[in-house]
Motif scaffolding. Sequence first.
Motif, mmCIF file in Angstrom:
data_model
loop_
_atom_site.group_PDB
_atom_site.id
_atom_site.type_symbol
_atom_site.label_atom_id
_atom_site.label_comp_id
_atom_site.label_asym_id
_atom_site.label_seq_id
_atom_site.Cartn_x
_atom_site.Cartn_y
_atom_site.Cartn_z
ATOM 1 N N ALA A 43 43.053 -37.659 4.544
ATOM 2 C CA ALA A 43 44.420 -38.531 6.173
ATOM 3 C C ALA A 43 44.064 -38.203 7.439
ATOM 4 N N LYS A 44 42.629 -37.652 7.765
ATOM 5 C CA LYS A 44 41.794 -37.840 9.531
ATOM 6 C C LYS A 44 43.120 -37.187 10.044
ATOM 7 N N GLU A 45 43.092 -36.009 9.552
ATOM 8 C CA GLU A 45 44.175 -34.791 10.470
ATOM 9 C C GLU A 45 42.960 -33.735 10.008
ATOM 10 N N LEU A 46 41.919 -33.961 10.115
ATOM 11 C CA LEU A 46 40.040 -32.823 9.906
ATOM 12 C C LEU A 46 39.343 -33.636 10.255
ATOM 13 N N THR A 47 38.410 -33.120 10.744
ATOM 14 C CA THR A 47 37.204 -33.518 11.107
ATOM 15 C C THR A 47 36.399 -32.674 9.630
ATOM 16 N N SER A 48 34.987 -33.370 9.385
ATOM 17 C CA SER A 48 33.966 -32.831 8.499
ATOM 18 C C SER A 48 34.016 -31.692 9.154
ATOM 19 N N THR A 49 33.496 -31.035 10.103
ATOM 20 C CA THR A 49 33.183 -29.758 10.504
ATOM 21 C C THR A 49 34.158 -29.447 11.032
ATOM 22 N N GLN A 50 35.337 -29.535 11.259
ATOM 23 C CA GLN A 50 36.551 -28.887 11.418
ATOM 24 C C GLN A 50 36.316 -28.483 9.392
ATOM 25 N N ALA A 51 36.670 -29.235 8.405
ATOM 26 C CA ALA A 51 37.170 -29.121 7.318
ATOM 27 C C ALA A 51 36.716 -27.533 7.236
ATOM 28 N N LYS A 52 34.335 -27.746 7.003
ATOM 29 C CA LYS A 52 33.334 -27.212 7.192
ATOM 30 C C LYS A 52 34.445 -25.612 7.445
ATOM 31 N N LYS A 53 34.918 -25.295 8.343
ATOM 32 C CA LYS A 53 35.012 -23.658 9.242
ATOM 33 C C LYS A 53 36.223 -23.658 8.223
ATOM 34 N N VAL A 54 37.004 -24.760 8.489
ATOM 35 C CA VAL A 54 38.667 -23.944 7.284
ATOM 36 C C VAL A 54 38.272 -23.501 5.765
ATOM 37 N N LEU A 55 37.034 -24.192 5.228
ATOM 38 C CA LEU A 55 36.691 -24.234 3.807
ATOM 39 C C LEU A 55 36.457 -22.718 4.194
ATOM 40 N N GLU A 56 35.171 -22.373 5.319
ATOM 41 C CA GLU A 56 35.294 -21.315 5.089
ATOM 42 C C GLU A 56 35.776 -20.152 4.697
ATOM 43 N N ALA A 57 36.538 -20.180 5.896
ATOM 44 C CA ALA A 57 37.413 -19.285 6.128
ATOM 45 C C ALA A 57 38.623 -18.989 3.723
ATOM 46 N N LEU A 58 38.905 -20.021 3.928
ATOM 47 C CA LEU A 58 39.645 -19.885 2.449
ATOM 48 C C LEU A 58 38.280 -19.236 1.993
ATOM 49 N N VAL A 59 37.556 -19.159 1.688
ATOM 50 C CA VAL A 59 36.522 -18.792 0.925
ATOM 51 C C VAL A 59 36.294 -17.185 1.088
ATOM 52 N N ALA A 60 36.573 -16.992 2.134
ATOM 53 C CA ALA A 60 36.376 -15.570 2.674
ATOM 54 C C ALA A 60 37.640 -14.621 2.602
ATOM 55 N N GLU A 61 39.089 -16.019 2.747
ATOM 56 C CA GLU A 61 40.524 -14.683 2.722
ATOM 57 C C GLU A 61 40.998 -15.699 2.470
ATOM 58 N N GLY A 62 40.960 -16.970 1.624
ATOM 59 C CA GLY A 62 42.234 -17.481 1.023
ATOM 60 C C GLY A 62 42.925 -18.212 1.756
ATOM 61 N N GLY A 63 44.457 -18.636 1.933
ATOM 62 C CA GLY A 63 45.319 -18.734 1.950
ATOM 63 C C GLY A 63 45.831 -20.029 1.826
ATOM 64 N N ALA A 64 46.276 -20.705 2.402
ATOM 65 C CA ALA A 64 46.748 -22.360 3.012
ATOM 66 C C ALA A 64 46.209 -22.760 3.591
ATOM 67 N N PRO A 65 44.870 -24.281 4.124
ATOM 68 C CA PRO A 65 44.692 -25.108 4.263
ATOM 69 C C PRO A 65 45.219 -25.569 5.290
ATOM 70 N N ARG A 66 46.650 -25.784 5.770
ATOM 71 C CA ARG A 66 47.336 -26.324 6.363
ATOM 72 C C ARG A 66 47.588 -24.947 7.894
ATOM 73 N N GLN A 67 47.787 -24.137 6.925
ATOM 74 C CA GLN A 67 48.434 -23.341 7.875
ATOM 75 C C GLN A 67 46.601 -22.929 8.761
ATOM 76 N N LEU A 68 45.829 -22.621 7.670
ATOM 77 C CA LEU A 68 44.453 -21.905 8.955
ATOM 78 C C LEU A 68 44.029 -23.165 9.784
ATOM 79 N N ALA A 69 44.294 -24.245 9.645
ATOM 80 C CA ALA A 69 43.654 -25.312 10.496
ATOM 81 C C ALA A 69 44.326 -25.004 11.813
ATOM 82 N N THR A 70 46.021 -24.444 11.483
ATOM 83 C CA THR A 70 46.535 -24.938 12.888
ATOM 84 C C THR A 70 46.971 -23.602 13.679
ATOM 85 N N GLY A 71 46.153 -22.440 12.781
ATOM 86 C CA GLY A 71 45.505 -20.930 13.405
ATOM 87 C C GLY A 71 44.089 -21.355 13.745
#
Length: 484
Positions: free
Chosen positions: A389-417
Amino acid sequence: MSQQGLESTGDGVAAEAEWETVIGLEVHAELATQTKLFSASPNRFGGEPNTHIDPVSLGLPGALPVLNQKAVELAIRVGLALNCTVQPSVFARKNYFYPDMPKNFQTSQYDRPINTDGWLELASGKRVGIERAHLEEDTGKTTHIGGGGRIHEAGYSLVDYNRAGVPLIEIVGRPELRSAEEARQYVSELRGILVAVGASDGKMEEGSLRVDCNVSVRPVGSETLGTRCEIKNVNSLRSMARAITYEANRQIKLLSNGEPVVQQTRHWDESDGRTHALRSKEEDYDYRYFPEPDLLPLEPSLDWVEQIRQALPPLPRDRRSKLAELLPSANAASVAVVVERGMDTLVTDAIGAGGVAQRVHNHVVHNLADGVGCLLADALAELTQMEEAKELTSTQAKKVLEALVAEGGAPRQLATGMGFEAMAVEQLEALLDELLATYPAEWQRFCDGDAKLTGFFVGQAMKSTQGKADGKALTQLLNSRRSS
Ligand code: ADP
Ligand code: MG
């Protein structure tokens, strides 16, 4: 695979001959039981030397073996997964002396192995015959101290019996492999199957999966097998491939010079990249096999075998085709990688939870090579939806993914954070205005047709927005500005 070699014709003229490499592998896998094959000591890697022992694994007089049912079940699983016939079997004593084998014989199976006559299909589709897959016990471990660990130069040796009596399955493949690469595929497929059925952890580096390579060569077109050498001590797929290539070339050189290949057991030396003669090959009669008098013949009931068959999990081959169906545009190699890493369930679950198939797959292949950590399938699914939906660029998606791997959680919240609000088109337009004003010369060169400057502008935009700008959208804007 065929290789060029020089064949001496005797009159000093060397004629070209083509050689075919023939390989048959014997794979030993430690079975993932809690306890040893014939006693209650733990089957566990490592530990203080000589702490996982008991009278049976030390071969003390009067100690009697009791067969481990779980080991039999795992052996049957392996046999069924390798399309073998599971049959009544008999344990046999294989007699030889070695300090790490305190009974002076290894309890193995000889003329009546539990599994016979199966096959394994390589990822390429080629089927390789399995002669047998039998149960036996592992030996202890000898460490030579001094002299670089080599027995003939050592001052003394230490013996650890923790491994003595650990259950093994020995899978004897037919001599149907034709190159180092095919051998690599074979072991990798076999390892995948052993891990999938829960028979083994498949760890070559811890010695729970060990491969002996039988290698011979013969002139292309010949139907008879050449004299083989058996190579021990290959500790990784890479060293196995190197050892096979070295050994085949060594044999080709010998034969080309009119010298015979001597049937031998050879040792692979990783440091000098060669195989060295260990001993002349022993024959079956050297071992004085006879049926083990302390154990009954093993006759698994047909019902039990059938139950085990019904409960077999999907094998790598089936998992690959299932995954490939979900991913029509993914290449076969990347699908195989995902299955090999055991991450296909994550991919199918994430797609099932509404994830964008190819995006899910790409993340798993490229960004999750070191494991999934706390990442859940639902989160991966949502992440790919946000990218789509183009809410995240691929660079941003990678960063969110790293956070999901490290600590879990919800992608949308992590992205906003992380401050990853998608930039509105107006914001992007304004950013571009600023960049064009700051770099008029670069803009001119871009307008004159220097496409490399796309990267420059996207880079500048990323820098000033800390990676928030959507590179693709910006490129489109740049191009439409130029043509307007
Ligand atoms: P052992 O190692 O006890 O002598 P086998 O004779 O049954 O047992 O052979 C064991 C392995 O050697 C099998 O994996 C088989 O495929 C392989 N093998 C046998 N003959 C050859 C050959 N000429 N070239 C390459 N591999 C071979
Ligand atoms: Mg052998």
